[in-house]
Design a protein around this motif. Structure first.
Motif, PDB file in Angstrom:
ATOM      1  N   ALA A 105      -8.846  30.124 -69.441  1.00 42.00           N
ATOM      2  CA  ALA A 105      -7.711  30.928 -69.928  1.00 42.00           C
ATOM      3  C   ALA A 105      -7.920  31.451 -71.348  1.00 42.00           C
ATOM      4  O   ALA A 105      -7.305  32.454 -71.728  1.00 42.00           O
ATOM      5  CB  ALA A 105      -6.423  30.094 -69.867  1.00 42.00           C
ATOM      6  N   ILE A 106      -8.775  30.792 -72.122  1.00 43.68           N
ATOM      7  CA  ILE A 106      -8.871  31.140 -73.551  1.00 43.68           C
ATOM      8  C   ILE A 106      -9.313  32.591 -73.754  1.00 43.68           C
ATOM      9  O   ILE A 106      -8.789  33.296 -74.627  1.00 43.68           O
ATOM     10  CB  ILE A 106      -9.806  30.153 -74.309  1.00 43.68           C
ATOM     11  CG1 ILE A 106      -9.844  30.453 -75.813  1.00 43.68           C
ATOM     12  CG2 ILE A 106     -11.230  30.192 -73.777  1.00 43.68           C
ATOM     13  CD1 ILE A 106      -8.868  29.661 -76.597  1.00 43.68           C
TER      14      ILE A 106
ATOM     15  N   ALA B 122     -18.588  31.450 -76.566  1.00 42.98           N
ATOM     16  CA  ALA B 122     -17.370  32.130 -77.009  1.00 42.98           C
ATOM     17  C   ALA B 122     -17.653  33.598 -77.322  1.00 42.98           C
ATOM     18  O   ALA B 122     -16.846  34.485 -77.026  1.00 42.98           O
ATOM     19  CB  ALA B 122     -16.794  31.420 -78.230  1.00 42.98           C
ATOM     20  N   THR B 123     -18.821  33.857 -77.906  1.00 42.47           N
ATOM     21  CA  THR B 123     -19.223  35.240 -78.168  1.00 42.47           C
ATOM     22  C   THR B 123     -19.330  36.017 -76.868  1.00 42.47           C
ATOM     23  O   THR B 123     -18.897  37.170 -76.769  1.00 42.47           O
ATOM     24  CB  THR B 123     -20.594  35.275 -78.880  1.00 42.47           C
ATOM     25  OG1 THR B 123     -20.507  34.494 -80.059  1.00 42.47           O
ATOM     26  CG2 THR B 123     -20.988  36.687 -79.244  1.00 42.47           C
ATOM     27  N   ALA B 124     -19.888  35.365 -75.851  1.00 44.20           N
ATOM     28  CA  ALA B 124     -20.129  36.050 -74.581  1.00 44.20           C
ATOM     29  C   ALA B 124     -18.831  36.479 -73.902  1.00 44.20           C
ATOM     30  O   ALA B 124     -18.814  37.473 -73.182  1.00 44.20           O
ATOM     31  CB  ALA B 124     -20.942  35.154 -73.645  1.00 44.20           C
ATOM     32  N   GLN B 131     -12.045  34.015 -84.566  1.00 46.34           N
ATOM     33  CA  GLN B 131     -11.425  33.273 -83.461  1.00 46.34           C
ATOM     34  C   GLN B 131     -12.301  32.095 -83.050  1.00 46.34           C
ATOM     35  O   GLN B 131     -11.800  31.006 -82.749  1.00 46.34           O
ATOM     36  CB  GLN B 131     -11.232  34.185 -82.243  1.00 46.34           C
ATOM     37  CG  GLN B 131     -10.250  35.320 -82.458  1.00 46.34           C
ATOM     38  CD  GLN B 131     -10.144  36.218 -81.233  1.00 46.34           C
ATOM     39  OE1 GLN B 131     -11.158  36.567 -80.621  1.00 46.34           O
ATOM     40  NE2 GLN B 131      -8.925  36.575 -80.863  1.00 46.34           N
ATOM     41  N   ILE B 132     -13.594  32.315 -83.032  1.00 44.42           N
ATOM     42  CA  ILE B 132     -14.521  31.249 -82.632  1.00 44.42           C
ATOM     43  C   ILE B 132     -14.425  30.089 -83.617  1.00 44.42           C
ATOM     44  O   ILE B 132     -14.370  28.925 -83.220  1.00 44.42           O
ATOM     45  CB  ILE B 132     -15.965  31.797 -82.557  1.00 44.42           C
ATOM     46  CG1 ILE B 132     -16.069  32.858 -81.477  1.00 44.42           C
ATOM     47  CG2 ILE B 132     -16.954  30.671 -82.292  1.00 44.42           C
ATOM     48  CD1 ILE B 132     -17.391  33.599 -81.443  1.00 44.42           C
ATOM     49  N   ILE B 136     -12.621  27.333 -81.450  1.00 40.29           N
ATOM     50  CA  ILE B 136     -13.722  26.656 -80.750  1.00 40.29           C
ATOM     51  C   ILE B 136     -14.436  25.647 -81.651  1.00 40.29           C
ATOM     52  O   ILE B 136     -14.593  24.481 -81.281  1.00 40.29           O
ATOM     53  CB  ILE B 136     -14.754  27.693 -80.218  1.00 40.29           C
ATOM     54  CG1 ILE B 136     -14.054  28.738 -79.329  1.00 40.29           C
ATOM     55  CG2 ILE B 136     -15.880  27.000 -79.460  1.00 40.29           C
ATOM     56  CD1 ILE B 136     -13.367  28.190 -78.100  1.00 40.29           C
ATOM     57  N   LEU B 137     -14.854  26.064 -82.826  1.00 41.83           N
ATOM     58  CA  LEU B 137     -15.729  25.189 -83.622  1.00 41.83           C
ATOM     59  C   LEU B 137     -14.954  24.159 -84.439  1.00 41.83           C
ATOM     60  O   LEU B 137     -15.273  22.975 -84.414  1.00 41.83           O
ATOM     61  CB  LEU B 137     -16.621  26.042 -84.530  1.00 41.83           C
ATOM     62  CG  LEU B 137     -17.527  27.037 -83.804  1.00 41.83           C
ATOM     63  CD1 LEU B 137     -18.391  27.797 -84.794  1.00 41.83           C
ATOM     64  CD2 LEU B 137     -18.419  26.316 -82.788  1.00 41.83           C
ATOM     65  N   LEU B 138     -13.920  24.605 -85.153  1.00 43.55           N
ATOM     66  CA  LEU B 138     -13.196  23.679 -86.029  1.00 43.55           C
ATOM     67  C   LEU B 138     -12.613  22.488 -85.262  1.00 43.55           C
ATOM     68  O   LEU B 138     -12.781  21.340 -85.698  1.00 43.55           O
ATOM     69  CB  LEU B 138     -12.109  24.442 -86.807  1.00 43.55           C
ATOM     70  CG  LEU B 138     -11.388  23.646 -87.897  1.00 43.55           C
ATOM     71  CD1 LEU B 138     -12.365  23.155 -88.958  1.00 43.55           C
ATOM     72  CD2 LEU B 138     -10.291  24.476 -88.547  1.00 43.55           C
TER      73      LEU B 138
END
Lengths: 248, 217
Positions: A105-106, B122-124, B131-132, B136-138
């Motif tokens: 979903a993200i 996430a880039t893909a 945003q990443i 995602i990372l933090l």
């Protein structure tokens, strides 16, 4: 004439002095499944990664639906363009801090700007497509490799990509888990999805591919229908490669 | 020498007030420092080169100068530029600014250690760099950031004793006030050491609990 989904023209990539891709050109038509084979180091993965600009090509162009894929313009434009390619990694690369559902979903939520509930509804539908509905609330660590890879496929599908790129999607899996992933990919191909698949699974290539490409030293050494290329490879490299595989 | 037990018992509640102020200063400074530090840390990972330079310069300045001088700068020098705080807030601001630089380094290191496949995935799907970092990372770096952040918090609590020089009535200043009236440095400084020691022990214990409760991926 119908424009191919992907048109690649003279794509090259070097890392320093090391030339990994040497002027590769090819088209992929709508609904076509192209399987790329070749020894490791032949440039297959780099080729795939240059298509969606995970790797910046040194030269050459990639067009998606006739529009050049570029690395200029706003970050948002580049990201939007990249999201037209679904990419499935060898090592899944699921986000470990999200449930399977939220992994899928993200993208729709943050990239497409859908509401959280709409994004989750879409994610649930995509998980169903890869037969993972029962595991929607699980974290990646609770899933087998095959299940993780299917979630990763759903994550890519949720972006409604024009084409799906698979980078050795079963190479990191235990043997008994390979088939469930290949089955999902086969269903996708049969459903009309355009796919470019880098794999060593020759049975999959034989059954599903519309065209097989054999790469060697960063070039397309040979390409053709799977039944022909597998039975009578013309280039010595492809002959050797296929002989090694069947003797495995 | 004889130990003046009477003054010790009399001082304990008086120092209690100092403990409250030390905790107030430390809590405010660590929260502000954390917020600013995370912002700086993420900025140092951004694609904007000027932003990265600004953060690098800031961290370099804080690391390269004594905290005591930073406290004097905030309390005595900033008023010359028209920015004026009372002792308490000058102390909070100085400790926050100091702490933020170290937090920024912890964030940069923690986020930077997350494997590359995560940002590639996430880039893909078309996520942008900011945003990443945030989504995602933090979050994946939280757990490993707890021990170094705890060290930073411990330093901050101990460093807050320096605020006694600008007359913030925290634990050390409260002790010095008693000493100046009764001249009992041995008893009071020993007591102060004990107070700080207990404070730090409690913080370490809480941090250990927090770390265990955070998930591993």
């Amino acid at each position: 004439m119908v424009t191919p989904v992907i048109q690649v023209q003279d794509l090259s990539k070097s890392f320093g002095d090391n030339s990994v891709l040497r002027s590769v050109s090819m088209d992929v038509a709508t609904g076509e499944t192209v399987v790329i084979i070749g020894a490791s180091g032949s440039g297959k993965t780099t080729f795939l990664r240059c298509l969606n600009r995970l790797e910046e090509p040194s030269a050459g162009t990639v067009r998606l639906d006739g529009n050049p894929v570029v690395n200029s313009g706003s970050e948002k434009q580049i990201a939007d363009q990249r999201s037209q390619f679904g990419f499935v990694f060898q090592r899944f690369n699921l986000f470990p801090h999200f449930s399977a559902l939220d992994n899928v979903a993200i993208g729709p939520e943050k990239v497409r700007g859908m509401s959280k509930s709409d994004a989750r509804a879409l994610a649930a539908a995509e998980l169903k497509r890869v037969h993972m509905s029962d595991h929607a609330m699980k974290r990646p660590v609770q899933l087998s490799g095959g299940q993780q890879q299917r979630v990763a496929i759903a994550r890519a599908l949720a972006m409604k990509p024009r084409v799906m790129l698979f980078d050795e999607p079963t190479s990191a899996l235990d043997p008994e888990l390979v088939q469930e992933v290949l089955d999902v990919m086969k269903e996708l191909a049969n459903g009309g999805m355009t796919m470019v698949v880098v794999t060593h699974e020759m049975n999959f290539a034989r059954e599903v591919a519309d065209r097989v490409i054999y790469m060697e030293n960063g070039r397309i050494a040979e390409e053709g229908l799977p039944e022909i290329l597998f039975r009578e490879p013309k280039s010595p490299g492809a002959q050797r490669f296929l002989r090694h595989l069947t003797h495995e | 020498m004889t130990i003046d037990w009477g003054i010790i018992f009399k001082s304990m509640p008086l120092l209690g007030h100092g403990v409250v102020v030390t905790l107030q200063v430390s809590a405010l400074a660590s929260l502000l420092g954390l917020a600013l530090g995370v912002a700086l840390g993420l900025s140092s990972l951004s694609h904007s080169r000027p932003l990265r330079w600004i953060v690098a310069g800031y961290v370099d300045f804080i690391r390269g100068t004594p905290l005591l001088i930073q406290i004097f700068l905030v309390f005595f020098a900033l008023p010359a530029l028209g920015i004026r705080f009372d002792e308490f807030w000058a102390g909070v601001v100085a400790l926050s600014l100091n702490s933020a630089a170290f937090v920024a380094e912890v964030v940069r290191g923690g986020v930077g250690s997350i494997e590359r496949g995560q940002s590639e995935a996430a880039t893909a799907i078309g996520m942008r760099h900011s945003q990443i970092l945030v989504y995602i990372l933090l979050p994946q770096a939280y757990r490993q950031m707890v021990p170094p952040l705890t060290n930073e918090l411990i330093s901050l609590v101990k460093n807050s004793s320096l605020l006694s020089v600008i007359s913030v009535y925290e634990l050390t200043r409260a002790g010095q006030a008693i000493i100046s009236v009764h001249f009992v440095p041995f008893e009071i400084y020993t007591l102060l050491a004990l107070y700080y020691y207990v404070l730090i022990k409690v913080l370490s214990w809480l941090s250990g609990r927090l770390e265990r409760r955070l998930p591993t991926w």
